[in-house]
Scaffold this active site. Structure first.
Site, short mmCIF file in Angstrom:
data_model
loop_
_atom_site.label_atom_id
_atom_site.label_comp_id
_atom_site.label_asym_id
_atom_site.label_seq_id
_atom_site.Cartn_x
_atom_site.Cartn_y
_atom_site.Cartn_z
N SER A 103 106.63 59.29 -45.15
CA SER A 103 107.97 58.72 -45.10
C SER A 103 109.00 59.81 -44.93
O SER A 103 108.79 60.96 -45.34
CB SER A 103 108.26 57.94 -46.39
OG SER A 103 109.62 57.56 -46.46
N TYR A 140 108.66 56.38 -55.69
CA TYR A 140 108.21 56.22 -54.31
C TYR A 140 108.28 57.54 -53.56
O TYR A 140 107.32 57.97 -52.91
CB TYR A 140 109.08 55.17 -53.62
CG TYR A 140 108.80 54.97 -52.16
CD1 TYR A 140 107.74 54.17 -51.74
CD2 TYR A 140 109.58 55.58 -51.17
CE1 TYR A 140 107.47 53.96 -50.39
CE2 TYR A 140 109.32 55.39 -49.82
CZ TYR A 140 108.26 54.58 -49.44
OH TYR A 140 108.00 54.39 -48.11
#
Length: 684
Positions: free
Chosen positions: A561, A574
């Protein structure tokens, strides 16, 4: 408007092709004769409709039929130059086509056109080939069928065989068909129903005789220690062996695999004579064209350990390659003595591997080819069982096998095949593959020729996605909780049993809980790290071992990400897990590089549409953080990028595909941003 004879022919073909004991995939052919009006002359013209080259009876449609003028086809007998030049007649069939002609005529067209019957079937039933390959097949044919079926000695498919069968039909008006030595059967009738009834009568009569007169245990007694292993143990052993077996089947060129542990296969490899009979090879041309002349047989009992079998494989493989190469050289020498120049050797690796107690592994250029090769060898086992039950199995001789396997016509057919897609023969495993980015990646890889295991926590959704992508010869759905090591190992086993191995591993599974530091609980932290950090580690660990065992290199791709390098609010668990994944890419690139395995990552940003993460509440939370309506979140992410474009799952899939191609053959340890340009996430 479809001619009634054509409609009957297609329906009959589909029924006959539905049962693999009647005829195998793409094997055999059927035909019908009838009259149409010639649009040029307005006069009636007699036509032959016959299954075209490479077609399959079970799935045949009208488009798969070749259409020829019978007067011109029969006139070819006047220019036939003899059996030594009969291959030239295949090109002559093109001059007999009616109109656009439909599908390309096959080598068996003469058999159908020259036989004086309105409807003709040529099939490869197990029971019929058992008679055809028995040492006393001619006598058995008379005993079993009387004068209703006539024996035709072995002859290669072609124009002369058509003449032979036509002569048999003319000389034996009471006959309904023939047994073709070493090959199969032919039957005929005045109507489509009559031809189908004749075919079925020959098959059922042969099978009934086998059942009534065949001796028990034609393959000999069970060898001690060769009994089938219990199912769970058998499949676990098959999964452990699969990457090693794929390695030897892919020495010349990569292959996809298929595993079969049917009762017939397990019984065959448990018997005392299995190695002796396997060495004789198959007989029906359709069989050994798919399976090669003989399989590789693991000469160890079912009780042998995985380590013992793996240790034995190199010597078995070397011996197999030497044997096959010698077979090729003998056949090539005889071909040259006849004034022919054979095609080059196509590869010396086995297409079939038999493992006592475990079953059979079959290989091909794609999953369907591998599966069908296995189906054909099951047919071959049935044929050997029947022939040995009544007589002695006596396949056609080696030179005839070589002449068919390396037939110039067969080579031309191979050369006409379309070029393989970029990822043909490659097998991918994609976690989180039932939705969003994972599904887009699985779909793209499959579209480029890969076989794909779609893995997801929700097995039903994984199976639905696989069915949508293309079905079991293209994609399979697998349950996979990547945070559970046993579940990861089970997913690996399911993948290699489905396709023979693995080449591309995509760590995509993920979830996110958008919470501030103070609202993030220990459970939140553990959950996200279990799935993305630990889960990626477990998948990489076990799947990379299979990649190493195969020795074919491979690709491991992490869908990380932008958050792995960008610090944003309310996202600690996350983003930390994604940073863990990002560094796993670097670590594994360094460790797996010596095995030819590339490890790369992709850093997407703001993939809202189709995302399981965003649909699960993450989107609403992120929208609240940024103060925009949730339905506008994708637009919000787009407007803050340098390119001003929204990122979709398909864009991430494009990057994943690119990393697997030869264009990135020398790239490992890379993180590819797919974020439309987020300057704060630049890696340098």
């Amino acid at each position: 408007m479809t001619h009634p004879a054509v409609a009957d022919l297609v329906a009959r073909s589909n029924r006959l092709g539905a049962d693999p004991r009647t005829t195998n995939y793409a094997g055999g052919n059927t035909s019908a004769k009838g009259t149409e009006t010639d649009p040029v002359t307005g006069e009636p013209v007699e036509l032959l409709w016959v299954k075209g080259s490479g077609g399959d009876l079970g799935t045949l449609t009208e488009k798969g039929l070749a259409v020829l003028r019978l007067d011109r086809l029969r006139s070819l007998t006047g220019v036939y130059p003899g059996v030594e030049r009969e291959d030239e007649m295949v090109a002559a069939f093109d001059h007999c086509l009616f109109g656009k002609g439909g599908a390309a005529p096959s080598i068996d067209t003469a058999m159908h056109g020259l036989v004086d019957a309105a409807h003709v079937d040529h099939l490869h039933p197990d029971a019929g080939i058992a008679i055809a390959t028995a040492a006393d097949g001619e006598a058995l044919t008379r005993t079993i069928f009387g004068d209703k079926v006539v024996w035709v000695p072995w002859r290669r498919p072609g124009f002369q065989l058509g003449l032979d069968i036509a002569a048999v039909k003319e000389a034996n008006p009471q006959a309904v068909g023939t047994v073709l030595g070493g090959h199969g059967i032919t039957a005929w009738g005045d109507t489509s129903d009559d031809a189908e009834a004749a075919s079925q009568w020959i098959i059922t009569t042969a099978q009934a005789y086998l059942d009534a007169h065949g001796r028990p245990e034609p393959f000999g007694p069970v060898l001690p220690g060769h009994e089938p292993l219990p199912e769970a143990e058998r499949r676990a052993k098959a999964a452990a062996l699969a990457p090693h077996l794929r390695a030897i089947a892919s020495a010349d060129r990569p292959q996809v695999g298929h595993y079969t542990d049917s009762d017939g296969v397990l019984d065959f490899v448990s018997r005392a004579r299995h190695a002796e009979l396997a060495a004789l090879g198959t007989s029906c041309p359709d069989h050994f064209l798919r399976t090669k002349v003989r399989p590789l047989v693991v000469d160890l009992p079912a009780t042998a350990s995985i380590e013992e079998i793996v240790g034995r494989l190199p010597a078995l493989h070397e011996a197999y390659r030497a044997d096959y190469t010698a077979y090729y050289e003998r056949g090539a020498a005889q071909a040259r003595a006849r004034g022919e120049e054979p095609p080059a050797l196509r590869g010396a690796d086995p297409a079939i591997v038999l493992v006592p107690g475990v079953g059979m592994f079959s290989y091909g250029a794609d999953k369907q080819t591998a599966r069908v090769a296995g189906e054909f060898y099951v047919n071959a086992i049935n044929v050997m069982r029947g022939a040995e039950a009544l007589s002695t199995y006596a396949p056609i001789d080696e030179d005839e096998k070589f002449r068919i396997e390396y037939w110039a016509l067969e080579e031309a057919k191979l050369q006409r095949r379309p070029q393989p897609k970029p990822l043909a023969t490659r097998i991918a495993f994609v976690t989180g593959g039932a939705s969003g980015i994972g599904k887009a990646i699985a779909t793209r890889l499959a579209a480029e020729g890969a076989c794909v295991a779609v893995a997801d926590l929700d097995e039903a959704k994984a199976q639905a996605a696989a069915a949508e992508i293309g079905g079991p010869d293209v994609a399979v759905g697998i349950a996979a909780n990547v945070a559970d090591e046993a579940a990861v190992q089970a997913a690996l086993a399911a993948t290699v049993l489905a396709f023979g191995g693995v080449d591309i591993v995509v760590n995509n599974a993920g979830l996110s809980l958008s919470r501030s530091l103070f609202d993030t609980t220990e459970a939140d932290w553990d959950l996200q790290h279990d799935v993305m950090a630990k889960g990626s580690f477990l998948v990489a660990k076990h799947f990379a071992q299979a990649l190493v065992d195969q020795g074919l290199g491979g690709d491991v791709i992490y869908i990380s990400s932008k958050n792995s390098v960008f610090a944003g609010p309310n996202n600690i668990a996350y983003s930390a897990a994604k940073a863990d994944q990002a560094h796993q890419v670097r670590l594994l690139a360094a460790e797996l590089g010596p095995h030819g395995i590339k490890v790369n990552g992709i850093n997407p940003d703001g993939v809202v549409r189709g995302s399981g993460i965003f649909a699960g509440g993450w989107g609403a939370n992120r929208a609240a953080v940024y103060g925009v309506p949730e339905e506008k979140l994708g637009e919000f992410y787009a407007q803050r990028t340098l390119l001003g474009r929204e990122v979709l799952p398909e864009h991430v899939a494009n990057a994943a595909y690119a990393l697997c191609t030869g264009d990135f053959s020398h790239t490992t340890g890379l993180h590819v941003p797919v974020d439309a340009g987020v300057a704060a996430a630049f890696l340098r």
